[in-house]
Design an enzyme around this catalytic site. Structure first.
Site, PDB file in Angstrom:
ATOM      1  N   MET A  44       0.699  -1.282  -0.045  1.00 35.28           N
ATOM      2  CA  MET A  44       0.116  -0.038  -0.067  1.00 35.28           C
ATOM      3  C   MET A  44       0.742   1.179   0.024  1.00 35.28           C
ATOM      4  SD  MET A  44      -2.104   1.399   3.321  1.00 35.28           S
ATOM      5  CE  MET A  44      -3.731   0.977   3.127  1.00 35.28           C
ATOM      6  N   ASP A  46      -0.185   5.701  -1.232  1.00 34.36           N
ATOM      7  CA  ASP A  46      -1.082   7.042  -0.890  1.00 34.36           C
ATOM      8  C   ASP A  46      -2.469   6.573  -0.704  1.00 34.36           C
ATOM      9  OD1 ASP A  46       1.412   7.653  -1.970  1.00 34.36           O
ATOM     10  OD2 ASP A  46       0.255   8.607  -3.800  1.00 34.36           O
ATOM     11  N   GLN A  62      -3.370   3.399  -3.038  1.00 37.63           N
ATOM     12  CA  GLN A  62      -2.461   2.708  -3.909  1.00 37.63           C
ATOM     13  C   GLN A  62      -2.026   1.409  -3.211  1.00 37.63           C
ATOM     14  OE1 GLN A  62      -0.738   4.841  -6.944  1.00 37.63           O
ATOM     15  NE2 GLN A  62      -2.989   4.866  -6.604  1.00 37.63           N
ATOM     16  N   TRP A  70       6.290  -2.215  -4.306  1.00 38.19           N
ATOM     17  CA  TRP A  70       5.419  -1.301  -5.320  1.00 38.19           C
ATOM     18  C   TRP A  70       5.295  -2.217  -6.618  1.00 38.19           C
ATOM     19  CZ3 TRP A  70       5.716   0.934 -10.017  1.00 38.19           C
ATOM     20  CH2 TRP A  70       5.100   2.023 -10.231  1.00 38.19           C
ATOM     21  N   SER A 106      -2.604   7.552  -8.224  1.00 35.60           N
ATOM     22  CA  SER A 106      -3.323   8.472  -7.034  1.00 35.60           C
ATOM     23  C   SER A 106      -4.254   9.468  -7.579  1.00 35.60           C
ATOM     24  CB  SER A 106      -2.517   9.232  -6.099  1.00 35.60           C
ATOM     25  OG  SER A 106      -1.768   8.218  -5.298  1.00 35.60           O
TER      26      SER A 106
HETATM   27  C1  FRU Z   1       3.088   9.406  -4.265  1.00 37.70           C
HETATM   28  C2  FRU Z   1       3.245   8.579  -5.761  1.00 37.70           C
HETATM   29  C3  FRU Z   1       2.131   9.620  -6.412  1.00 37.70           C
HETATM   30  C4  FRU Z   1       1.680   8.559  -7.497  1.00 37.70           C
HETATM   31  C5  FRU Z   1       1.716   7.384  -6.645  1.00 37.70           C
HETATM   32  C6  FRU Z   1       2.212   6.167  -7.472  1.00 37.70           C
HETATM   33  O1  FRU Z   1       3.596   8.747  -3.367  1.00 37.70           O
HETATM   34  O2  FRU Z   1       4.292   8.861  -6.267  1.00 37.70           O
HETATM   35  O3  FRU Z   1       2.525  10.627  -7.192  1.00 37.70           O
HETATM   36  O4  FRU Z   1       0.407   8.904  -8.039  1.00 37.70           O
HETATM   37  O5  FRU Z   1       2.730   7.501  -5.799  1.00 37.70           O
HETATM   38  O6  FRU Z   1       1.876   4.634  -6.628  1.00 37.70           O
END
Ligand code: FRU
Length: 489
Positions: A44, A46, A62, A70, A106
């Protein structure tokens, strides 16, 4: 016009849901949190799409369900009646459709009529290599719609904003939408061609067609080169642009994390669409606070959740099959020129047995609380600080030599949280304090310290082997302290 499901495209979340239900039992529980929102399994980052819809609080995030790293971003989803107890819901968005081929990044959520609308960034890596810091990408803004708050269909007209303006780099993400009078507005994080962070402003009559209105604000070489996750809202008569700047260098005690989050406060004129504002201020002083997002609760409170981790720093829970958590929900206020954050009152429903409730004289080394489990709340207050010690605070013994401390140093006018280990200290130049009121939540692998009614907060992850034993740290003989603590359910 509101789109109907007939105008939408596929959003196949079944594979992700299936994976989650067959793998969520296999994670190692040792660092799991008791009362914070976490992914059931996997990664996880944002908070996304915080919103109240049809009687429930909705939080999206996220999410990469398949590993604790990630990866191609999905939107995880949970709902709650009180922002404290959460129920996991099916995955809301899965990547793979046209403009979100490599990720659903996000974004935010708004209610229109009886629909819940998610506005998110579609990510495409031009080289095909899906990794977070690959700089060859294209980003666009997209819409997904739900009537039941569980199943989301992507709008067939996506992307609704295909790309950034021409005097811009490719950074163009994290749309935060709100309505003012009859017009929708969105603020989007971005970077000028001169490599300066900026927040782009667009307007729309219907969430489908958007017109560029210009820059809501720009960094002017002072606040980094990209503002991730911008958020714009009114708070106690001020207009606040909150954002998470990338590219700020450490400056004394400030900006010590890999990336920062904070805000600028000022006045916004909806006629001219101009924001006049003051300087950038950091929002939290701990190690693990990023990408905060806010929403308005039905009773008008402005509530904020952050991601309680930090990019590019070790996350010991990754070995256990999961990673990442939200902070506790915090109520924002604007007080004496600063945004303050305090834990929402709903958190009191977590209180179980009373561990301490007294006012007494304590000296260095005295036990303040020694709970059986590492899930507790502590309120600790000392008045008349000027009469007291040079150093006053709390020590946390977390077993096996793992120690942390939180100390007010009146000589240096500093508040310091030290979680031990490499780069353990984070400090805030607090000036002279008359009194110290600490409101602390410990939840197994997290600590959140709210100082003097939210004037400062320190949010950090910490990985104990035993329940915390909290003792007084003081360089004078004795201090009179108010102490209340609760085991949390
Ligand atoms: C912030 C970010 C956002 C992007 C997302 C990708 O932590 O880098 O800018 O949308 O995470 O997971």
């Amino acid at each position: 016009m509101t789109s109907t499901p007939a105008e939408t495209t596929r959003n196949d979340t079944s594979e992700a849901d299936e994976w989650i239900s067959t793998h969520k039992e296999s994670i190692n529980e040792r660092y799991r949190l008791g009362y914070h929102l976490m992914p059931p399994v996997g990664w996880m980052n944002d908070p996304n799409g915080l919103v109240y819809f049809k009687g429930l609080y909705h939080a999206f995030y996220q999410h990469h369900p398949y590993t604790s790293e990630w990866g191609p971003m999905h939107w995880g989803h949970a709902t709650s009646t009180d922002m404290v107890h959460w129920v996991d819901r099916p995955v809301a968005l899965a990547p793979g459709d046209g403009s979100d081929r490599d990720g659903c990044y996000s974004g935010s959520a708004v209610v229109e009529g009886d629909t819940l609308n998610l506005i998110y960034t579609g990510q495409i890596f031009n080289t095909g290599d899906i990794e977070p810091f690959n700089s060859d990408f294209s980003e666009s803004q997209n819409l997904a719609i739900s009537r039941d708050g569980t199943h989301f269909e992507k709008y067939a007209g996506n992307p609704v904003i295909p790309g950034p303006p021409s005097d811009n780099t490719q950074n163009f993400r994290d749309p935060k939408v709100w309505k003012h009078n009859d017009t929708w507005y969105v603020v989007i994080g971005s970077t000028s061609a001169e490599d300066d962070a900026r927040a782009l402003l667009y307007s729309s009559p219907d969430l489908h067609t958007w017109q560029l209105e210009g820059n809501l604000a720009q960094s002017d070489h002072k606040i980094g080169n990209m503002w991730e996750c911008p958020d714009f809202f009114e708070l106690d008569g001020m207009h606040i642009l909150m954002m998470s700047p990338v590219g700020l260098e450490a400056d004394g005690h400030r900006y010590r994390n890999v990336f920062q989050s904070g805000y600028i406060a000022g006045d916004f004129d909806y006629q001219t669409l101009q924001l006049t504002h003051g300087d950038f201020e950091e929002l939290d002083r701990g190690h693990d606070f990023y990408a905060p997002q806010t929403f308005e609760a039905p009773d008008g409170r402005r509530i904020c959740f952050g991601w309680m981790n930090m990019w590019l720093t070790p996350m010991p829970e990754q070995k256990d099959g999961w990673a990442g958590a939200f902070t506790l929900p915090r109520e924002l206020k604007y007080v004496d020129g600063k945004v303050t954050m305090t834990p929402v009152k709903e958190l009191e429903s977590l209180r179980g047995s009373v561990l301490t409730d007294c006012e007494r004289s304590v000296t260095n080394g005295d036990v303040i609380v020694s709970p059986d489990e590492n899930r507790f709340e502590l309120l600790f207050s000392v008045d008349n600080l000027q009469v007291h010690a040079d150093n006053l605070g709390l020590a946390f013994d977390l077993g096996n030599g793992i120690k942390a401390s939180f100390v007010y140093d009146s000589g240096q006018e500093l508040l310091t949280f030290d979680r031990g280990g490499k780069d353990g200290e984070r400090s805030w130049e607090c000036g002279t304090l008359e009194h110290l009121d600490l409101h602390i939540y410990v939840d197994n692998s997290s600590i959140e310290i709210f100082v003097n009614n939210g004037l400062a907060t320190f949010t950090s992850r910490i990985y104990p082997t035993a329940p915390a034993r909290v003792t007084l740290l003081s360089s004078t003989d004795s201090v009179k302290a108010g102490i209340q603590s609760y085991a949390l359910n």
